[in-house]
Write a protein that holds these residues in place. Structure first.
Motif, PDB file in Angstrom:
ATOM      1  N   VAL A 159       8.862 -14.591  -1.660  1.00  0.00           N
ATOM      2  CA  VAL A 159       8.825 -15.642  -0.644  1.00  0.00           C
ATOM      3  C   VAL A 159      10.223 -16.230  -0.518  1.00  0.00           C
ATOM      4  O   VAL A 159      10.796 -16.693  -1.508  1.00  0.00           O
ATOM      5  CB  VAL A 159       7.825 -16.749  -1.018  1.00  0.00           C
ATOM      6  CG1 VAL A 159       7.794 -17.830   0.063  1.00  0.00           C
ATOM      7  CG2 VAL A 159       6.436 -16.171  -1.230  1.00  0.00           C
ATOM      8  N   ILE A 188       2.969 -23.373  -2.459  1.00  0.00           N
ATOM      9  CA  ILE A 188       3.239 -21.937  -2.518  1.00  0.00           C
ATOM     10  C   ILE A 188       2.694 -21.349  -3.815  1.00  0.00           C
ATOM     11  O   ILE A 188       2.047 -20.296  -3.820  1.00  0.00           O
ATOM     12  CB  ILE A 188       4.759 -21.661  -2.409  1.00  0.00           C
ATOM     13  CG1 ILE A 188       5.307 -22.122  -1.055  1.00  0.00           C
ATOM     14  CG2 ILE A 188       5.044 -20.174  -2.611  1.00  0.00           C
ATOM     15  CD1 ILE A 188       6.828 -22.072  -0.957  1.00  0.00           C
ATOM     16  N   ILE A 212       9.640 -16.686  -5.851  1.00  0.00           N
ATOM     17  CA  ILE A 212       9.966 -17.633  -4.788  1.00  0.00           C
ATOM     18  C   ILE A 212      11.473 -17.827  -4.799  1.00  0.00           C
ATOM     19  O   ILE A 212      12.046 -18.213  -5.826  1.00  0.00           O
ATOM     20  CB  ILE A 212       9.258 -18.987  -4.994  1.00  0.00           C
ATOM     21  CG1 ILE A 212       7.746 -18.792  -5.152  1.00  0.00           C
ATOM     22  CG2 ILE A 212       9.552 -19.921  -3.820  1.00  0.00           C
ATOM     23  CD1 ILE A 212       7.026 -20.050  -5.631  1.00  0.00           C
ATOM     24  N   LEU A 222       9.158 -18.746   5.008  1.00  0.00           N
ATOM     25  CA  LEU A 222       8.591 -20.052   5.358  1.00  0.00           C
ATOM     26  C   LEU A 222       9.721 -20.993   5.722  1.00  0.00           C
ATOM     27  O   LEU A 222      10.804 -20.926   5.131  1.00  0.00           O
ATOM     28  CB  LEU A 222       7.848 -20.667   4.171  1.00  0.00           C
ATOM     29  CG  LEU A 222       6.469 -20.190   3.770  1.00  0.00           C
ATOM     30  CD1 LEU A 222       6.082 -20.868   2.459  1.00  0.00           C
ATOM     31  CD2 LEU A 222       5.443 -20.508   4.843  1.00  0.00           C
ATOM     32  N   PRO A 251       1.494 -22.585   3.432  1.00  0.00           N
ATOM     33  CA  PRO A 251       1.578 -21.441   2.521  1.00  0.00           C
ATOM     34  C   PRO A 251       0.243 -20.727   2.314  1.00  0.00           C
ATOM     35  O   PRO A 251       0.217 -19.540   1.975  1.00  0.00           O
ATOM     36  CB  PRO A 251       2.069 -22.068   1.207  1.00  0.00           C
ATOM     37  CG  PRO A 251       2.774 -23.313   1.626  1.00  0.00           C
ATOM     38  CD  PRO A 251       1.998 -23.832   2.809  1.00  0.00           C
TER      39      PRO A 251
END
Length: 237
Positions: free
Chosen positions: A5, A23, A34, A89, A97
């Motif tokens: 992500v 998330i 992430i 995002l 999310p």
């Protein structure tokens, strides 16, 4: 497949920890990392990310010494990613999310990108109207069949993205660029939320000015570049 992500941020200190918690919860059943890319923030974003690094083992942070723009932040985040599938995002918390797992599950077959299509937009009336107008003009000229290319929530393959031509503001044209290389893009309805903390970093007229120039550039690319077929792309992957 595992998922990376990528979240570009600039002066989003108040949104760092709340969004990270969402998330982490949304992806609890998926192997993931992430990556936050701090694009030269001048507020407390850096400190909030330092704090978050102590809480989330999956978190990685990249920092730009000076502001370079969302496309550069996105490119550097994708380039640094360790996993083959990317979800992006916006860092302002307006994307949900919780929509990522559904898009992730639909990325298969000949589909190279799932693009979020924001439903019941929670922006001001003026911003919503200008966004719809911009999307209509872009869709008519580029014929990318994407109703909401400005949505920050997208899921795609890392190698597909890295094969695209890089230029400033390219993030606004990802569906058209992927279609240009022969890939299939599918738009999926996603949730949209109001911004509750921080302020938007882009003005309508600023977006319009750079958008016209970039649109002309993408039109030129479409006319001048020979396509890579999906079959060839699949063999490369």
């Amino acid at each position: 497949m595992a998922l990376s992500v990528v979240v570009p941020v600039y002066n989003e200190a108040e949104n760092i920890l709340p969004l990270l918690a969402e998330i982490d919860t949304a992806l609890s059943a998926i192997e993931h990392e992430i990556i936050y890319v701090d694009d030269g923030s001048t507020d407390e974003t850096g400190q909030q990310l330092d704090c978050a690094l102590q809480r989330y083992a999956q978190l990685r942070v990249l920092r730009h010494a000076r502001r370079s723009g969302q496309s550069t932040a996105l490119y550097n985040g994708v380039h640094a990613a360790r996993f083959p599938v990317i979800a992006t995002l916006d860092g302002d918390g307006q994307n949900h999310p919780g929509d990522i797992p559904e898009l992730y599950a639909k990325l298969k077959g000949d589909i190279l990108m799932l693009a979020g299509w924001r439903q019941r937009r929670q922006d001001s009336r003026w911003r919503g109207h200008s966004s719809r107008l911009a999307n209509a003009v872009r869709a008519r000229l580029l014929r990318d069949h994407t109703p909401d290319t400005g949505c920050g929530l997208k899921v795609f393959y890392r190698d597909t993205f890295l094969a695209l031509p890089y230029f400033d503001h390219m993030h606004r044209f990802l569906p058209a660029l992927i279609q240009r290389m022969g890939g299939k893009v599918v738009s999926e309805p996603v949730r949209h939320r109001p911004r509750t903390q921080g302020v938007s970093k882009y003005g309508t007229w600023q977006r319009l000015a750079v958008g016209i120039v970039d649109l002309c550039g993408v039109l030129w690319l479409k006319k001048r570049t020979r396509l890579t077929t999906f079959e060839e792309l699949s063999r490369e992957r």
